[in-house]
Design a protein around this motif. Structure first.
Motif, PDB file in Angstrom:
ATOM      1  N   LEU A 211      29.115 -30.789 -13.921  1.00  0.00           N
ATOM      2  CA  LEU A 211      29.873 -31.139 -13.820  1.00  0.00           C
ATOM      3  C   LEU A 211      30.777 -30.616 -12.507  1.00  0.00           C
ATOM      4  N   TYR A 212      30.315 -31.031 -11.088  1.00  0.00           N
ATOM      5  CA  TYR A 212      31.785 -30.966  -9.894  1.00  0.00           C
ATOM      6  C   TYR A 212      32.707 -31.915  -9.265  1.00  0.00           C
ATOM      7  N   ASN A 213      33.425 -30.934  -9.848  1.00  0.00           N
ATOM      8  CA  ASN A 213      34.505 -30.901  -8.674  1.00  0.00           C
ATOM      9  C   ASN A 213      35.097 -31.282  -7.776  1.00  0.00           C
ATOM     10  N   THR A 214      35.298 -32.487  -6.394  1.00  0.00           N
ATOM     11  CA  THR A 214      35.604 -31.220  -5.286  1.00  0.00           C
ATOM     12  C   THR A 214      37.174 -32.463  -4.196  1.00  0.00           C
ATOM     13  N   VAL A 215      37.536 -31.824  -3.603  1.00  0.00           N
ATOM     14  CA  VAL A 215      38.525 -32.678  -3.024  1.00  0.00           C
ATOM     15  C   VAL A 215      38.212 -32.018  -1.257  1.00  0.00           C
ATOM     16  N   LEU A 216      38.519 -33.857  -0.389  1.00  0.00           N
ATOM     17  CA  LEU A 216      38.090 -33.593   0.906  1.00  0.00           C
ATOM     18  C   LEU A 216      39.320 -34.355   1.534  1.00  0.00           C
ATOM     19  N   SER A 217      38.676 -34.043   2.815  1.00  0.00           N
ATOM     20  CA  SER A 217      40.073 -33.987   3.893  1.00  0.00           C
ATOM     21  C   SER A 217      39.238 -34.800   5.003  1.00  0.00           C
ATOM     22  N   LYS A 218      39.633 -35.505   5.639  1.00  0.00           N
ATOM     23  CA  LYS A 218      38.762 -36.042   7.058  1.00  0.00           C
ATOM     24  C   LYS A 218      39.656 -35.440   8.175  1.00  0.00           C
ATOM     25  N   ASN A 219      38.540 -34.908   8.797  1.00  0.00           N
ATOM     26  CA  ASN A 219      39.289 -34.015  10.029  1.00  0.00           C
ATOM     27  C   ASN A 219      39.545 -35.361  11.628  1.00  0.00           C
ATOM     28  N   ALA A 220      39.686 -34.582  12.176  1.00  0.00           N
ATOM     29  CA  ALA A 220      39.857 -35.354  13.964  1.00  0.00           C
ATOM     30  C   ALA A 220      38.597 -36.150  14.205  1.00  0.00           C
ATOM     31  N   GLU A 221      37.705 -35.231  13.998  1.00  0.00           N
ATOM     32  CA  GLU A 221      36.569 -36.006  14.211  1.00  0.00           C
ATOM     33  C   GLU A 221      36.141 -37.642  13.587  1.00  0.00           C
ATOM     34  N   GLY A 222      36.486 -37.787  12.306  1.00  0.00           N
ATOM     35  CA  GLY A 222      36.032 -38.523  11.416  1.00  0.00           C
ATOM     36  C   GLY A 222      35.324 -37.783  10.205  1.00  0.00           C
ATOM     37  N   VAL A 223      34.808 -36.736  10.153  1.00  0.00           N
ATOM     38  CA  VAL A 223      34.053 -35.567   9.025  1.00  0.00           C
ATOM     39  C   VAL A 223      35.327 -35.907   8.035  1.00  0.00           C
ATOM     40  N   TRP A 224      34.352 -36.271   6.532  1.00  0.00           N
ATOM     41  CA  TRP A 224      35.434 -35.729   5.678  1.00  0.00           C
ATOM     42  C   TRP A 224      34.465 -34.456   4.824  1.00  0.00           C
ATOM     43  N   GLN A 225      35.546 -33.690   5.206  1.00  0.00           N
ATOM     44  CA  GLN A 225      34.840 -31.587   4.827  1.00  0.00           C
ATOM     45  C   GLN A 225      35.795 -31.803   3.496  1.00  0.00           C
ATOM     46  N   THR A 226      34.818 -31.060   2.983  1.00  0.00           N
ATOM     47  CA  THR A 226      35.271 -30.432   1.354  1.00  0.00           C
ATOM     48  C   THR A 226      35.639 -28.936   1.556  1.00  0.00           C
ATOM     49  N   THR A 227      37.534 -29.343   1.458  1.00  0.00           N
ATOM     50  CA  THR A 227      38.174 -28.510   1.050  1.00  0.00           C
ATOM     51  C   THR A 227      38.228 -27.550  -0.474  1.00  0.00           C
ATOM     52  N   ASN A 228      38.145 -28.690  -1.510  1.00  0.00           N
ATOM     53  CA  ASN A 228      37.639 -27.791  -2.645  1.00  0.00           C
ATOM     54  C   ASN A 228      36.791 -27.549  -3.187  1.00  0.00           C
ATOM     55  N   ILE A 229      36.217 -26.673  -4.417  1.00  0.00           N
ATOM     56  CA  ILE A 229      35.499 -27.244  -4.731  1.00  0.00           C
ATOM     57  C   ILE A 229      35.641 -26.390  -6.191  1.00  0.00           C
ATOM     58  N   ALA A 230      35.789 -26.776  -7.627  1.00  0.00           N
ATOM     59  CA  ALA A 230      35.098 -26.390  -8.751  1.00  0.00           C
ATOM     60  C   ALA A 230      34.031 -26.965 -10.065  1.00  0.00           C
ATOM     61  N   SER A 231      34.116 -26.327 -10.884  1.00  0.00           N
ATOM     62  CA  SER A 231      32.452 -26.754 -11.414  1.00  0.00           C
ATOM     63  C   SER A 231      32.751 -26.510 -12.731  1.00  0.00           C
ATOM     64  N   ASN A 232      31.728 -27.408 -13.603  1.00  0.00           N
ATOM     65  CA  ASN A 232      32.299 -26.534 -14.960  1.00  0.00           C
ATOM     66  C   ASN A 232      30.216 -26.905 -15.647  1.00  0.00           C
ATOM     67  N   ARG A 233      29.826 -25.473 -15.494  1.00  0.00           N
ATOM     68  CA  ARG A 233      28.521 -25.842 -16.140  1.00  0.00           C
ATOM     69  C   ARG A 233      28.475 -25.555 -17.656  1.00  0.00           C
ATOM     70  N   GLY A 234      26.907 -26.190 -18.251  1.00  0.00           N
ATOM     71  CA  GLY A 234      27.544 -26.931 -19.334  1.00  0.00           C
ATOM     72  C   GLY A 234      27.724 -28.119 -19.374  1.00  0.00           C
ATOM     73  N   SER A 235      28.361 -28.766 -18.994  1.00  0.00           N
ATOM     74  CA  SER A 235      29.140 -29.934 -19.223  1.00  0.00           C
ATOM     75  C   SER A 235      28.934 -31.008 -20.327  1.00  0.00           C
ATOM     76  N   LYS A 236      29.238 -31.150 -21.611  1.00  0.00           N
ATOM     77  CA  LYS A 236      28.914 -32.237 -22.199  1.00  0.00           C
ATOM     78  C   LYS A 236      29.188 -33.886 -21.139  1.00  0.00           C
ATOM     79  N   THR A 237      29.825 -33.694 -19.745  1.00  0.00           N
ATOM     80  CA  THR A 237      29.578 -34.954 -19.566  1.00  0.00           C
ATOM     81  C   THR A 237      28.708 -35.259 -18.769  1.00  0.00           C
ATOM     82  N   CYS A 238      27.904 -34.228 -17.860  1.00  0.00           N
ATOM     83  CA  CYS A 238      26.587 -34.189 -17.874  1.00  0.00           C
ATOM     84  C   CYS A 238      25.982 -33.859 -18.911  1.00  0.00           C
ATOM     85  N   GLN A 239      25.568 -33.667 -19.537  1.00  0.00           N
ATOM     86  CA  GLN A 239      23.721 -33.810 -20.355  1.00  0.00           C
ATOM     87  C   GLN A 239      23.351 -34.822 -20.690  1.00  0.00           C
ATOM     88  N   PRO A 240      22.209 -35.720 -20.686  1.00  0.00           N
ATOM     89  CA  PRO A 240      21.270 -36.649 -21.533  1.00  0.00           C
ATOM     90  C   PRO A 240      21.573 -36.497 -22.266  1.00  0.00           C
TER      91      PRO A 240
END
Length: 219
Positions: free
Chosen positions: A190-219
């Motif tokens: 499971l990934y949680n990310t933060v994005l900010s739009k820069n002056a060129e209009g590109v949404w850059q990822t500024t922060n990211i965190a993750s939870n490996r083995g997350s039950k939310t994402c398991q089939p």
């Protein structure tokens, strides 16, 4: 082993509270590339285009290429909101940019710094360098799904999604050998990310965190 060590930077409480999934990611940088691979694609080196969405905003975006034996598949539906859809598309390109750097064996690729900045870029560089230091790359297919997005004003977005690494696995660059260990629950992240739009209009990822083995994402 896991196709990825887990990404890396911790979200602030404010950012985590704004996410739309019921569980928030955590900093997993202490995890190694555990055994979560299964047999899959053949080896090969011919570049192929990224599978991330095509941009239409006119920004001078770098082309991202993958080797023929590796692929990211993004399963999502457009929201119908142009701002959200643009942020989602750049979120996917951020993922591709990190993997391209792994394939290139370099933390100085154009796309990596184009789609990532701040803590996310620092974390991505550290993450890619681990592959380089270990002499590894990866092959197979990783699927990304269950995208959710929340906007904060016109220039900030919080995006969550799941990855399925059960059909991608570590390959040694020098020997070409592939780790074919069976997948476990740790193949789902499971990934949680933060994005900010820069002056060129590109949404850059500024922060990211993750939870490996997350039950939310398991089939």
């Amino acid at each position: 082993m896991n196709r990825r060590p887990t990404l890396l930077a911790a979200l602030t409480l404010t950012a985590a509270a704004a996410l739309t999934l019921s569980a928030c990611g955590s900093d997993d940088s202490s995890k190694s590339k555990d055994n979560d691979k299964i047999a899959g694609a053949d080896t090969g080196d011919k570049p192929s285009p990224s599978t991330s969405p095509t941009a239409s905003d006119g920004a001078d975006r770098p082309k991202i290429t993958f080797p023929s034996d590796a692929k990211n598949v993004f399963q999502y539906q457009k929201t119908g909101d142009s701002v959200k859809d643009a942020a989602l598309a750049d979120s996917m390109r951020s993922v591709d940019s990190v993997d391209e750097a792994i394939f290139e064996g370099s933390t100085d690729t154009k796309a990596l710094g184009f789609y990532n900045t701040g803590k996310a870029l620092q974390s991505s560089i550290t993450y890619v360098q681990r592959y380089i230091d270990d002499g590894d790359t990866w092959v197979g297919q990783t699927r990304y799904s269950d995208y959710k997005i929340t906007l904060s004003g016109d220039n900030k977005a919080y995006v969550t999604y799941c990855s399925d690494e059960s059909k991608s696995f570590i390959k040694n660059r020098k020997t070409g050998s592939v780790d074919r260990s069976p997948a476990t629950a740790n193949a789902y992240v499971l990934y949680n990310t933060v994005l900010s739009k820069n002056a060129e209009g590109v949404w850059q990822t500024t922060n990211i965190a993750s939870n490996r083995g997350s039950k939310t994402c398991q089939p």
